[in-house]
Design a protein around this motif. Structure first.
Motif, PDB file in Angstrom:
ATOM      1  N   ILE A  97       0.854  -1.181   0.000  1.00  0.00           N
ATOM      2  CA  ILE A  97       0.000   0.000   0.000  1.00  0.00           C
ATOM      3  C   ILE A  97       0.890   1.230   0.000  1.00  0.00           C
ATOM      4  N   LEU A  98       0.729   2.072  -1.013  1.00  0.00           N
ATOM      5  CA  LEU A  98       1.403   3.363  -1.068  1.00  0.00           C
ATOM      6  C   LEU A  98       0.375   4.406  -0.657  1.00  0.00           C
ATOM      7  N   ALA A  99       0.514   4.941   0.544  1.00  0.00           N
ATOM      8  CA  ALA A  99      -0.487   5.847   1.100  1.00  0.00           C
ATOM      9  C   ALA A  99       0.096   7.245   1.264  1.00  0.00           C
ATOM     10  N   GLY A 100      -0.731   8.243   1.017  1.00  0.00           N
ATOM     11  CA  GLY A 100      -0.279   9.617   1.187  1.00  0.00           C
ATOM     12  C   GLY A 100      -1.218  10.588   0.520  1.00  0.00           C
ATOM     13  N   GLY A 101      -0.938  11.868   0.698  1.00  0.00           N
ATOM     14  CA  GLY A 101      -1.796  12.910   0.152  1.00  0.00           C
ATOM     15  C   GLY A 101      -1.669  13.055  -1.350  1.00  0.00           C
ATOM     16  N   GLU A 102      -2.374  14.028  -1.886  1.00  0.00           N
ATOM     17  CA  GLU A 102      -2.377  14.269  -3.334  1.00  0.00           C
ATOM     18  C   GLU A 102      -1.003  14.753  -3.804  1.00  0.00           C
ATOM     19  N   GLY A 103      -0.550  14.198  -4.923  1.00  0.00           N
ATOM     20  CA  GLY A 103       0.635  14.717  -5.590  1.00  0.00           C
ATOM     21  C   GLY A 103       1.973  14.284  -5.027  1.00  0.00           C
ATOM     22  N   VAL A 104       1.990  13.305  -4.085  1.00  0.00           N
ATOM     23  CA  VAL A 104       3.275  12.910  -3.510  1.00  0.00           C
ATOM     24  C   VAL A 104       3.982  11.842  -4.340  1.00  0.00           C
ATOM     25  N   GLY A 105       3.365  11.398  -5.434  1.00  0.00           N
ATOM     26  CA  GLY A 105       4.031  10.470  -6.344  1.00  0.00           C
ATOM     27  C   GLY A 105       3.673   9.011  -6.146  1.00  0.00           C
ATOM     28  N   LYS A 106       2.533   8.737  -5.548  1.00  0.00           N
ATOM     29  CA  LYS A 106       2.135   7.347  -5.295  1.00  0.00           C
ATOM     30  C   LYS A 106       1.953   6.564  -6.594  1.00  0.00           C
ATOM     31  N   THR A 107       1.171   7.114  -7.505  1.00  0.00           N
ATOM     32  CA  THR A 107       0.904   6.417  -8.768  1.00  0.00           C
ATOM     33  C   THR A 107       2.174   6.290  -9.594  1.00  0.00           C
ATOM     34  N   GLU A 227       0.468 -10.552   4.337  1.00  0.00           N
ATOM     35  CA  GLU A 227       1.728 -10.243   3.645  1.00  0.00           C
ATOM     36  C   GLU A 227       1.599  -8.837   3.056  1.00  0.00           C
ATOM     37  N   LEU A 228       1.852  -7.845   3.904  1.00  0.00           N
ATOM     38  CA  LEU A 228       1.563  -6.463   3.533  1.00  0.00           C
ATOM     39  C   LEU A 228       2.696  -5.539   3.935  1.00  0.00           C
ATOM     40  N   GLU A 229       3.074  -4.658   3.020  1.00  0.00           N
ATOM     41  CA  GLU A 229       3.997  -3.555   3.303  1.00  0.00           C
ATOM     42  C   GLU A 229       3.222  -2.256   3.114  1.00  0.00           C
ATOM     43  N   VAL A 230       3.251  -1.398   4.108  1.00  0.00           N
ATOM     44  CA  VAL A 230       2.593  -0.094   4.029  1.00  0.00           C
ATOM     45  C   VAL A 230       3.666   0.992   3.973  1.00  0.00           C
ATOM     46  N   ILE A 231       3.625   1.791   2.926  1.00  0.00           N
ATOM     47  CA  ILE A 231       4.577   2.886   2.752  1.00  0.00           C
ATOM     48  C   ILE A 231       3.811   4.205   2.860  1.00  0.00           C
ATOM     49  N   GLU A 232       4.037   4.925   3.947  1.00  0.00           N
ATOM     50  CA  GLU A 232       3.402   6.224   4.147  1.00  0.00           C
ATOM     51  C   GLU A 232       4.273   7.297   3.507  1.00  0.00           C
ATOM     52  N   MET A 233       3.688   8.093   2.619  1.00  0.00           N
ATOM     53  CA  MET A 233       4.414   9.154   1.914  1.00  0.00           C
ATOM     54  C   MET A 233       3.821  10.499   2.335  1.00  0.00           C
TER      55      MET A 233
END
Length: 242
Positions: A97-107, A227-233
């Motif tokens: 999971i790549l989590a974070g606000g708008e525009g931080v480059g998740k996609t 089996e989960l990695e969470v990356i907070e951006m």
């Protein structure tokens, strides 16, 4: 009149010499096979990469995965997060999971991760990765009709799945959509198929609204965290720097 026949008896060959020659032949064959495999790898990897790049938003192709280790994604990632993502790209499995606000480059990061996997392992990938914008995926599920099983199977079985912007709009989903989404997650969990989810939702619900655990339901969430990695951006938006 009789002929005299002379039979020449050759001395037995030295076993060490026979072994040396066998090793030389095996080495020559190995080099030929390696060259053929390299050509096949390049062809298949290029083909998979071209299909993938056609499917994703053009704006998300602006950065390569190499920037993760070099620049920590423009300062958005910690050293630990960078290491986690690099290890995942080497041996993709389970959920990220790549989590974070708008525009931080998740996609863009998700696209770069999949692109790197294709560059490294393209010849081993049977089904082209799928990039599935969340709202678009839910709409297709709603109106699939008799094609629903085929749609769910494709999302369930593809080698790599990216669900982009999960929870966009921060609204709930219908029981029909939730059942299909559970089926996709359950199948991918059962087969340990790599799945990347980008979201600006919190993982747990809070005063701001629905959380991802609420959206997916306890059964699907329990499978993901196996089996989960969470990356907070949490850094600044890329878009403000353009």
């Amino acid at each position: 009149m009789s002929r005299k026949i002379t039979i020449e008896v050759k001395p037995p060959r030295d076993p060490a010499e026979l072994e040396r020659r066998a090793l030389e032949r095996a080495e020559r064959r190995s080099k030929v096979v390696s060259k053929k495999r390299a050509r096949t790898h390049d062809h298949l990897a290029d083909m998979q990469l071209n299909r993938w790049e056609t499917a994703v938003p053009r704006r998300s192709l602006s950065h390569g995965f190499g920037e993760v280790s070099k620049t920590k994604w423009n300062g958005q990632l910690s050293r630990t997060q960078s290491k986690v993502l690099s290890e995942w790209v080497e041996t993709p499995s389970g959920f990220v999971i790549l989590a974070g606000g708008e525009g931080v480059g998740k996609t863009t990061l998700a696209v770069a991760m999949v692109s790197q996997v294709l560059l490294d392992q393209g010849e081993h990938i049977n089904h082209s990765p799928i990039f599935a914008p969340y709202n678009d995926m839910l709409m297709k599920i709603s109106f699939a009709g008799s094609e629903l099983n085929s749609l769910v199977a494709g999302l369930s079985e593809t080698n790599i799945l990216v669900i982009d912007d999960m929870g966009a709009g921060n609204e709930g989903i219908s029981p029909h959509q939730k059942k299909a989404l559970w089926s996709i997650i359950d199948s991918r969990w059962s087969n340990r198929l790599p799945t990347i989810i980008t979201t600006n939702m919190s993982l747990a619900g809070n005063e701001d609204g629905l959380g991802m655990q609420d959206l997916l339901g306890p059964s699907a969430w329990a499978r993901m965290i196996d089996e989960l990695e969470v990356i907070e951006m949490d850094g600044d938006s890329f878009r403000s720097k353009v």
